[in-house]
Motif scaffolding. Structure first.
Motif: not given
Lengths: 287, 232
Positions: B37-65
């Motif tokens: 879980v600690v590793l998942a937070l270390a990787i997942g928090l930045p990625i999740g934040t990026w996906l939450a705020l990002g506006r780019f092609r494929g963003q919705r697809f990645l969120v669905a993934l």
């Protein structure tokens, strides 16, 4: 005017800038993680004296390996990782070199394995017997049969429930051979495949009041909690031979094989008792 | 019914006697899942934040993934990680199969989509004005992300708890990549499988009770942290 322009330009430029740098943050985190994983792997790499033993479930579930492995490790210093799988899977693991040494019980498949050049050596270790077990009410009248083939014929003719391992294990292979010998074909719906280990299969047979073929050791170790009774035919076609096969050149696997057939290993097997059953479960028979 | 009571009695007995094998198994369960879980937070928090705020092609697809990844079957994860770590596999030279490290990796794969998906929804459910305000005050990226994380901490803690729950309760993946080796890679869930297979139902039930207790205590700690921060 001027300050207004400043603010709006900030709103336009910031988000993009934010995006870019958060991407690098994420990227850095992933990099850090990968290097951490590499470090971790470096730490565990040094254990080259570990050997992987792919073994049939019966030796594991009865507790025999809990006696043998500590005694072996104490004497030779190799750490053993026993992985309990069916004989079919154990042989596959041996073939691809995932396991160093195998403890299995399917002589025909083992001979084919050796003939194909997958193994370095194969030695007999011990045996016990396969038993036909079934409900006390004995719907197929197995107790009146002269031999195991007769009992299998009775089950087939009465369409009595038979729970098969169905997992390509040594016991499953033997069951299929016995059906062939009895000249009957197992058919749905009375012949059902559990796809699980011996303990679970016995449990299913018990609940469904069906018959099943089991190795003696697993059945005796669990007999207390089962309502099934054994039909013991004790013919040569029911002898259950266990062999040890050395697969890799790892010196630990050779040592383990030698240990099992040594006087010390054989005496541990002879003296082994499951807490639930006070008689011997395996008979050592190394040459 | 009698068996359940027997199991409960057995659980109390094991706890009070601090059975050394049980302590090893409990400790390994906790170490592996917390590590994942600690590793998942270390990787997942930045990625999740990026996906939450990002506006780019494929963003919705990645969120669905990421959302679909929350339903990733542990056995599939176990099989895939095992194939990668096999001696004949691409990472075979690492010698990781049947080690606790391999179990951490497998549970990381299970917990990561949960952390990412819940982080996305935690960040996205924030008032967008928070971000705009931070930016208008000239916050740097790091400052802004730390503001967002602070504001979304309840949701992020929930992500950590859900990730931990997913990791510690699964059995398929640790069984395959860990091998359930006694004293080395046996954890609570695989110990329950083994004891059941051996017909020791009272021990299996006792272990089940202790696992529930462990999960509850871990979540109690996290919940206290979460709820205390609510009033900060």
């Amino acid at each position: 005017m001027c300050s207004h322009g400043k603010i709006s330009s900030m709103f336009q430029s910031k988000p993009r800038q934010y995006l870019r740098s958060s991407q690098t943050t994420a990227f850095r985190a992933v990099l850090a993680l990968l290097s951490a994983a590499l470090l971790l792997s470096g730490c565990s790499n040094k254990k080259s004296s570990d050997i992987i033993l792919a073994t049939t479930t019966s030796t594991y579930d009865t507790g025999l390996l809990d006696e043998l492995i500590p005694a072996f490790t104490e004497k030779y210093g190799y750490k053993v990782k026993p992985i309990a799988v069916g004989t079919g899977e154990a042989l596959t693991m041996g073939e691809s070199g995932e396991a160093d040494v195998l403890l299995v019980h399917a002589p025909a498949a083992e001979k084919a394995f050796m003939a194909a050049g997958h193994g370095v050596s194969r030695k007999r270790v011990m045996y016990n017997w396969f038993l036909l077990v079934g409900p006390d009410r004995d719907f197929a009248d197995a107790r009146a049969a002269d031999n195991i083939a007769g009992a299998f014929q009775g089950i087939s003719e009465n369409k009595a429930t038979f729970i098969s391992r169905g997992d390509d294990s040594g016991t499953h292979k033997r069951e299929l051979a016995l059906w062939k010998a009895s000249k009957k074909t197992p058919e749905k719906p009375w012949h059902q495949e559990a796809g699980q280990g011996m303990g679970a299969t016995l449990r299913i047979a018990d609940e469904k009041q069906g018959y099943t073929l089991t190795d003696e050791a697993t059945f005796r170790a669990q007999q207390k909690s089962l309502s099934l009774r054994a039909f013991d035919f004790a013919g040569q076609d029911l002898k259950n031979n266990y062999s040890v096969i050395v697969v890799t050149k790892n010196p630990g696997s050779k040592a383990f094989s030698r240990f099992l057939v040594s006087r010390r290993g054989q005496s541990l097997i002879r003296k082994f008792r499951s807490p639930e059953y006070k008689k011997a479960l395996f008979t050592p028979d190394a040459e | 019914m009698e068996l359940l009571l027997k199991g409960l009695y057995r659980a109390l007995d094991m706890l009070t006697s601090a059975d050394p094998e049980l302590v090893t198994i409990l400790w390994l369960s906790l170490k592996v899942s917390v590590g994942a879980v600690v590793l998942a937070l270390a990787i997942g928090l930045p990625i999740g934040t990026w996906l939450a705020l990002g506006r780019f092609r494929g963003q919705r697809f990645l969120v669905a993934l990421a959302n679909a990844g929350m339903g990733l079957p542990p056995v599939v994860v176990g099989l895939t990680v095992a194939v990668l770590l096999w001696r004949s596999g691409p990472l075979g030279s690492w010698g990781l199969l049947y080690t606790p490290t391999a179990m951490v990796l497998a549970q990381l794969v299970i917990a990561l989509p949960i952390v990412i998906a819940l982080t996305i929804s935690a960040i996205q459910s924030l008032d967008p004005r928070i971000r705009l305000e931070a930016m208008s005050l000239g916050a740097s990226t790091i400052q802004m992300v730390s503001v967002l994380w602070r504001e979304a901490r309840l949701g992020i803690m929930a992500a950590a708890m859900a990730g931990f729950g997913g990791a510690i309760s699964e059995v398929g993946a640790v069984l395959m990549v860990g091998g359930n080796i006694r004293g080395q890679t046996r954890v609570m869930t695989t110990a329950i499988v083994t004891e059941t297979r051996m017909g020791h139902f009272d021990i299996a039930i006792a272990l089940g009770i202790l696992l529930l207790l462990l999960v509850f205590l871990a979540n109690l700690v996290l919940t206290y942290l979460q709820q205390r921060q609510r009033y900060d």
